[in-house]
Design a protein around this motif. Structure first.
Motif, PDB file in Angstrom:
ATOM      1  N   SER A  90       0.771  -1.354  -0.028  1.00 49.47           N
ATOM      2  CA  SER A  90      -0.110  -0.144   0.116  1.00 49.47           C
ATOM      3  C   SER A  90       0.886   1.238  -0.053  1.00 49.47           C
ATOM      4  CB  SER A  90      -0.836   0.108   1.071  1.00 49.47           C
ATOM      5  OG  SER A  90      -1.723  -1.111   1.320  1.00 49.47           O
ATOM      6  N   SER A  91       1.992   1.161   0.513  1.00 48.23           N
ATOM      7  CA  SER A  91       3.079   2.270   0.483  1.00 48.23           C
ATOM      8  C   SER A  91       3.405   2.557  -0.656  1.00 48.23           C
ATOM      9  CB  SER A  91       4.025   2.070   1.451  1.00 48.23           C
ATOM     10  OG  SER A  91       3.946   1.922   2.836  1.00 48.23           O
ATOM     11  N   LEU A  92       3.677   1.561  -1.559  1.00 50.13           N
ATOM     12  CA  LEU A  92       4.145   2.060  -2.840  1.00 50.13           C
ATOM     13  C   LEU A  92       2.896   2.765  -3.794  1.00 50.13           C
ATOM     14  CD1 LEU A  92       6.570   1.491  -4.771  1.00 50.13           C
ATOM     15  CD2 LEU A  92       5.504  -0.407  -5.686  1.00 50.13           C
ATOM     16  N   VAL A  93       1.842   2.049  -3.456  1.00 50.03           N
ATOM     17  CA  VAL A  93       0.789   2.581  -4.539  1.00 50.03           C
ATOM     18  C   VAL A  93       0.219   3.872  -3.631  1.00 50.03           C
ATOM     19  CG1 VAL A  93      -1.790   2.207  -4.792  1.00 50.03           C
ATOM     20  CG2 VAL A  93       0.019   0.369  -5.020  1.00 50.03           C
ATOM     21  N   VAL A 138      10.396  -8.894  -8.588  1.00 48.79           N
ATOM     22  CA  VAL A 138      10.484  -8.968  -7.324  1.00 48.79           C
ATOM     23  C   VAL A 138      10.921  -7.580  -6.694  1.00 48.79           C
ATOM     24  CG1 VAL A 138      11.266 -10.321  -5.236  1.00 48.79           C
ATOM     25  CG2 VAL A 138      10.854 -11.423  -7.153  1.00 48.79           C
ATOM     26  N   LEU A 139      10.368  -6.895  -5.898  1.00 49.64           N
ATOM     27  CA  LEU A 139      10.965  -5.576  -5.481  1.00 49.64           C
ATOM     28  C   LEU A 139      11.180  -5.857  -3.930  1.00 49.64           C
ATOM     29  CD1 LEU A 139      11.531  -2.625  -5.116  1.00 49.64           C
ATOM     30  CD2 LEU A 139       8.902  -2.212  -4.652  1.00 49.64           C
ATOM     31  N   VAL A 140      12.334  -6.034  -3.595  1.00 46.36           N
ATOM     32  CA  VAL A 140      13.004  -6.201  -2.288  1.00 46.36           C
ATOM     33  C   VAL A 140      12.682  -4.937  -1.631  1.00 46.36           C
ATOM     34  CG1 VAL A 140      14.578  -7.323  -0.681  1.00 46.36           C
ATOM     35  CG2 VAL A 140      14.472  -7.853  -3.133  1.00 46.36           C
ATOM     36  N   ASN A 141      11.643  -4.480  -0.811  1.00 47.37           N
ATOM     37  CA  ASN A 141      11.310  -3.398  -0.139  1.00 47.37           C
ATOM     38  C   ASN A 141      12.103  -3.255   0.979  1.00 47.37           C
ATOM     39  OD1 ASN A 141       9.771  -0.744  -0.286  1.00 47.37           O
ATOM     40  ND2 ASN A 141       8.301  -1.808   1.213  1.00 47.37           N
ATOM     41  N   LYS A 142      11.845  -1.689   1.390  1.00 46.21           N
ATOM     42  CA  LYS A 142      12.427  -1.319   2.764  1.00 46.21           C
ATOM     43  C   LYS A 142      14.178  -1.095   2.603  1.00 46.21           C
ATOM     44  CE  LYS A 142       8.386  -2.473   5.172  1.00 46.21           C
ATOM     45  NZ  LYS A 142       7.821  -3.108   6.467  1.00 46.21           N
ATOM     46  N   PHE A 143      14.716  -1.199   1.435  1.00 41.21           N
ATOM     47  CA  PHE A 143      15.985  -0.857   1.000  1.00 41.21           C
ATOM     48  C   PHE A 143      16.081   0.536   0.972  1.00 41.21           C
ATOM     49  CE2 PHE A 143      19.955  -2.841  -0.821  1.00 41.21           C
ATOM     50  CZ  PHE A 143      20.590  -1.547  -1.156  1.00 41.21           C
ATOM     51  N   SER A 163      12.876   1.290  -2.135  1.00 45.90           N
ATOM     52  CA  SER A 163      12.188   1.700  -0.853  1.00 45.90           C
ATOM     53  C   SER A 163      10.825   2.621  -1.473  1.00 45.90           C
ATOM     54  CB  SER A 163      12.956   2.472  -0.137  1.00 45.90           C
ATOM     55  OG  SER A 163      12.284   3.071   1.000  1.00 45.90           O
ATOM     56  N   ALA A 164       9.729   2.065  -1.121  1.00 45.13           N
ATOM     57  CA  ALA A 164       8.411   2.799  -1.249  1.00 45.13           C
ATOM     58  C   ALA A 164       8.464   3.887  -0.428  1.00 45.13           C
ATOM     59  CB  ALA A 164       7.413   1.543  -0.471  1.00 45.13           C
ATOM     60  N   GLN A 165       9.051   3.749   0.898  1.00 47.87           N
ATOM     61  CA  GLN A 165       9.066   4.799   1.712  1.00 47.87           C
ATOM     62  C   GLN A 165       9.952   6.057   1.190  1.00 47.87           C
ATOM     63  OE1 GLN A 165      10.258   4.462   6.062  1.00 47.87           O
ATOM     64  NE2 GLN A 165       8.022   4.692   6.115  1.00 47.87           N
TER      65      GLN A 165
END
Ligand SMILES: Nc1nc2c(ncn2[C@@H]2O[C@H](COP(=O)(O)OP(=O)(O)OP(=O)(O)O)[C@@H](O)[C@H]2O)c(=O)[nH]1
Ligand SMILES: [Mg+2]
Length: 329
Positions: free
Chosen positions: A94-97, A204-209, A235-237
């Motif tokens: 949801s953060s990415l969207v 594959v998105l390895v998020n929070k990088f 990172s989505a954030q």
């Protein structure tokens, strides 16, 4: 129009006219019908009202039927590609969207926040793609319509949480797909499963990088993987490395951008036509205008598919990304 109608009829008619819901309209039409005296002079009027009534009733039932049957996972494709994001809870879907599109799904550290899919449009350079946020994969239940959405989209973006158990998450998500006879295209030939498998293109998105500080963490994760996957750390954030993600998405969608221009004018680079890779000039011409497909005489091309700027090419010339085309009828 017969003149001998009772006052009750006119009362009902007035309420019918001011009714706003189909339900009320049906009610007052029925009332009107019941107050009309039955004789030859009113035949036409009664037939007319009956017709209206049956139309309203059909409309009412078909409306409730559609309401019941249409799943929130029936999302029509918009833009250059439809991409569904899947993963375990808290991966950051949801953060990415929320960060990259016009949609605003709820983001929270509380697990299992998302319950329904939410689409939004994300820009990749000068085109838009549709990103769909979805509920987390869980052990117990995945909505069959969710699985159908995964089967029909242009690209599946598996999202895993580098801060949690990324190896386990990736294996879990892929395992769930395979249980449902869906497998990532990059694992074709490597998946052991009986019967038919539908292969879907995946990233594959390895998020929070969030920054380069996570590089070592990421390396360890990579070493633990048993298979090769099209991994993108990001990172989505913080938005870190999302330009690389977007480029990878664009390439996976296998589309090209083509600009049409009028003689003597510059092309409008903000409004490309998006077409499938490998498209020929004549097919492209049909996208610009249906008259062009049949009546196209020649075209001039600028860009990577041209041997030189402004080259005259034939109808079966294969276009490439960012070509500029001047069509001539
Ligand atoms: N550090 C960091 N935290 C993130 C990032 N992306 C998301 N988060 C946090 O992770 C938590 C979960 O984020 P969501 O976007 O709600 O995760 P989700 O995958 O939609 O979760 P569900 O709806 O439960 O499936 C929130 O507290 C976010 O702020 C990121 O790139 N870096
Ligand atoms: Mg969510």
């Amino acid at each position: 129009m017969p003149t001998n109608l009772p006052a009750d009829y006119y009362n009902a008619e007035e309420r019918f006219r001011s009714a706003t819901t189909t339900e009320d309209k049906v009610k007052y039409l029925e009332e009107m019908l019941s107050t009309i005296p039955k004789h030859k002079g009113t035949d036409h009027l009664r037939a007319d009202l009956r017709k209206k009534l049956s139309k309203l009733k059909t409309a009412a039932t078909s409306k409730t039927v559609t309401k019941k049957q249409i799943s929130p996972y029936h999302i029509s494709k918009e833009g250059a590609g439809q991409i569904v994001i899947i993963g375990c809870t808290n991966a950051g879907k949801s953060s990415l969207v929320a960060a990259q599109t016009n949609a605003a799904p709820e983001v929270s550290e509380v697990p299992f926040t998302t319950w329904t899919p939410t689409p939004g449009m994300m820009a990749i350079e000068n085109i838009q793609v549709q990103l769909i946020d979805t509920p987390p994969f869980s052990e117990d239940y995945i909505d069959p319509e969710f699985l159908n959405l995964i089967r029909r989209v242009d690209l599946v973006l598996i999202m895993i949480d580098l801060h949690a158990n990324p190896v386990q998450e990736l294996e879990f998500v892929i395992g769930k797909l395979i249980e449902n006879r869906i497998a990532p295209q990059h694992l074709e030939g490597k998946v052991e499963a009986e019967g038919f498998l539908l292969y879907v293109p995946c990233l594959v998105l390895v998020n929070k990088f969030d920054s380069e500080e996570y590089a070592e963490h990421y390396e360890i994760f990579q070493e633990l993987l048993e298979e090769e996957h099209p991994l993108i750390p990001g990172s989505a954030q913080t938005g870190y490395n999302l330009d690389v993600l977007k480029q990878a998405i664009f390439e996976k969608l296998e589309v090209i951008r083509v600009y049409s221009k009028a003689p003597g004018k510059e092309p409008d680079k903000s409004a490309p036509f998006v077409a499938e890779k490998g498209i020929r000039l004549s097919e492209f011409a049909g996208k610009v205008h249906k008259d062009f497909q049949e009546n196209l005489k020649s075209a001039k091309i600028w860009g990577t598919s041209a041997d030189f700027p402004g080259q005259m090419v034939s109808r079966d010339h294969v276009l490439e990304d960012e070509d500029v085309v001047e069509l001539q009828m």
